[in-house]
Design an enzyme around this catalytic site. Structure first.
Site, PDB file in Angstrom:
ATOM      1  N   HIS A  19      -9.661   1.530   4.480  1.00  0.00           N
ATOM      2  CA  HIS A  19      -8.388   1.710   5.193  1.00  0.00           C
ATOM      3  C   HIS A  19      -8.588   2.725   6.324  1.00  0.00           C
ATOM      4  CE1 HIS A  19      -4.316   2.989   6.083  1.00  0.00           C
ATOM      5  NE2 HIS A  19      -3.944   1.805   5.630  1.00  0.00           N
ATOM      6  N   GLY A  62       2.696  -0.905   4.316  1.00  0.00           N
ATOM      7  CA  GLY A  62       2.800   0.512   3.965  1.00  0.00           C
ATOM      8  C   GLY A  62       4.255   0.911   3.773  1.00  0.00           C
ATOM      9  N   GLY A  63       4.841   1.496   4.815  1.00  0.00           N
ATOM     10  CA  GLY A  63       6.196   2.058   4.730  1.00  0.00           C
ATOM     11  C   GLY A  63       7.227   1.137   4.102  1.00  0.00           C
ATOM     12  N   GLU A 113      -6.986   5.186   7.243  1.00  0.00           N
ATOM     13  CA  GLU A 113      -6.816   6.598   6.869  1.00  0.00           C
ATOM     14  C   GLU A 113      -8.054   7.121   6.146  1.00  0.00           C
ATOM     15  OE1 GLU A 113      -3.004   5.864   5.079  1.00  0.00           O
ATOM     16  OE2 GLU A 113      -2.292   5.377   7.091  1.00  0.00           O
ATOM     17  N   GLU A 166      -5.907  -4.279  10.627  1.00  0.00           N
ATOM     18  CA  GLU A 166      -4.886  -3.251  10.798  1.00  0.00           C
ATOM     19  C   GLU A 166      -5.206  -2.415  12.034  1.00  0.00           C
ATOM     20  OE1 GLU A 166      -2.715  -2.402   6.844  1.00  0.00           O
ATOM     21  OE2 GLU A 166      -4.376  -1.008   7.028  1.00  0.00           O
ATOM     22  N   ASN A 169       0.873  -1.172   0.000  1.00  0.00           N
ATOM     23  CA  ASN A 169       0.000   0.000   0.000  1.00  0.00           C
ATOM     24  C   ASN A 169       0.907   1.217   0.000  1.00  0.00           C
ATOM     25  OD1 ASN A 169      -1.800   2.043   0.422  1.00  0.00           O
ATOM     26  ND2 ASN A 169      -2.342   1.457   2.526  1.00  0.00           N
ATOM     27  N   TRP A 170       1.091   1.786  -1.182  1.00  0.00           N
ATOM     28  CA  TRP A 170       2.031   2.903  -1.304  1.00  0.00           C
ATOM     29  C   TRP A 170       1.462   4.203  -0.749  1.00  0.00           C
ATOM     30  CZ3 TRP A 170       4.036   1.947  -7.025  1.00  0.00           C
ATOM     31  CH2 TRP A 170       4.996   0.922  -6.987  1.00  0.00           C
ATOM     32  N   LYS A 171       0.178   4.235  -0.469  1.00  0.00           N
ATOM     33  CA  LYS A 171      -0.468   5.459   0.025  1.00  0.00           C
ATOM     34  C   LYS A 171      -0.165   6.615  -0.938  1.00  0.00           C
ATOM     35  CE  LYS A 171      -0.243   3.512   4.610  1.00  0.00           C
ATOM     36  NZ  LYS A 171      -0.285   3.703   6.048  1.00  0.00           N
ATOM     37  N   GLY A 180       2.088   2.763  10.707  1.00  0.00           N
ATOM     38  CA  GLY A 180       3.067   3.827  10.519  1.00  0.00           C
ATOM     39  C   GLY A 180       3.741   4.278  11.805  1.00  0.00           C
ATOM     40  N   SER A 200       2.983  -1.601  10.556  1.00  0.00           N
ATOM     41  CA  SER A 200       4.413  -1.677  10.862  1.00  0.00           C
ATOM     42  C   SER A 200       5.002  -3.065  10.652  1.00  0.00           C
ATOM     43  CB  SER A 200       4.699  -1.176  12.289  1.00  0.00           C
ATOM     44  OG  SER A 200       4.334   0.197  12.414  1.00  0.00           O
TER      45      SER A 200
HETATM   46  P1  PGA Z   1       2.556   0.639   7.644  1.00  0.00           P
HETATM   47  O1  PGA Z   1       1.120   0.830   6.943  1.00  0.00           O
HETATM   48  O2  PGA Z   1       3.104  -0.667   7.144  1.00  0.00           O
HETATM   49  O3  PGA Z   1       3.369   1.822   7.191  1.00  0.00           O
HETATM   50  O4  PGA Z   1       2.329   0.626   9.121  1.00  0.00           O
HETATM   51  C1  PGA Z   1       0.252  -0.241   6.764  1.00  0.00           C
HETATM   52  C2  PGA Z   1      -1.042   0.244   6.137  1.00  0.00           C
HETATM   53  O5  PGA Z   1      -1.500   1.338   6.472  1.00  0.00           O
HETATM   54  O6  PGA Z   1      -1.633  -0.443   5.287  1.00  0.00           O
END
Ligand code: PGA
Length: 251
Positions: free
Chosen positions: A96, A234-235, A98, A168, A11-13, A174, A213
């Site tokens: 998600h 994500g990251g 966010e 999640e 998930n590159w956001k 994050g 994370s």
């Molecule tokens: P993260 O994000 O790996 O940076 O914690 C995961 C996500 O939001 O899907």
């Protein structure tokens, strides 16, 4: 128990550029693990056509990070299921944290999006997760049930046949505070049980990803848990070697 094919989804956001999309996908393609793990990249919408070109002929799947709950028409700024499909997307992340907490998507909106995407040929990756104060208040299971039940009520349990769920915990996204493998397993098995109350077979087959994370050095432990079928990353998906190591850990 069904043998569930592990899935690792990037998930590159809202990150990247034309150059970084090419660079990351080049790197992913060069060292992709075998067919015993499914790999997916959820790119920012504007880079989906570029990513589709880069991924042509590769085993890496393409997905979007959100989608409209409407088919077409006067919805300024929105992107439809058909548009995503036209550019080769097979998956879309729905709900998600966010989207829920920064953009105010309520359970009802999430349910509508899931229903529309699943009903029109995109596989949904439905995200569920509690916030820190909810975990501390001991209402994690209640929050997960409410988020899940809203979608089952709208879409019906059969719509979950080829969908994916991502657990999640919001406090882990994050932040570097990864859930322990035991915390993840507890939530995943609870979610699977909730689905089994409606349909055993679907519960047994559905893949439940962990997100929050996940890193190269904690992925194997998380993925070793019985109900953890891969990850939403994500990251760490913005670094070629880290993401590939996580994909390897899912085998
Ligand atoms: P993260 O994000 O790996 O940076 O914690 C995961 C996500 O939001 O899907």
């Amino acid at each position: 128990m069904t043998n569930r094919l592990p899935l690792v989804a990037a998930n590159w956001k809202m990150n990247g550029s034309r150059a970084s999309v090419k660079e990351l996908l080049d790197g992913f393609k060069q060292n992709l693990p075998g067919s015993d793990v499914e790999v997916l990249v959820c790119a920012p919408a504007i880079y989906i056509p570029l990513a589709a070109d880069e991924l042509a002929g590769s085993a890496i799947g393409l997905g979007a990070q959100t989608v409209s709950e409407y088919a077409a028409g006067a919805y300024t700024g929105e992107i439809s299921v058909d548009m995503l499909k036209e550019y080769g997307c097979r998956y879309v992340i729905i709900g998600h944290s966010e989207r829920r907490h920064v953009f105010g998507e309520a359970n009802g909106t999430v349910a509508n999006k899931f229903y529309f995407a699943q009903g029109n040929g995109l596989k949904a990756i439905l995200c569920l997760g509690e916030q820190l104060q909810e975990r501390e208040a001991g209402v994690t299971e209640q929050v997960l049930s409410e988020q899940l039940d809203a979608v089952i009520a709208k879409a019906g349990i059969a719509a979950f046949t080829d969908a994916v769920i991502a657990y999640e915990p919001v406090w882990a996204i994050g932040t570097g505070h990864t859930a322990t493998p035991e915390q993840a397993q507890e939530a995943h098995s609870f979610i699977r049980l909730q689905i089994a109350r409606h349909d055993d077979h679907i519960a047994d087959g559905i893949r439940i990803l962990y997100g929050g994370s996940v890193k190269a050095d904690n992925a194997a432990e998380l993925f070793s848990m019985a109900d953890v079928d891969g990850g939403l990353i994500g990251g760490a998906s913005l670094k070629v070697n880290d993401f590939l190591a996580i994909c390897q850990a899912a085998r």
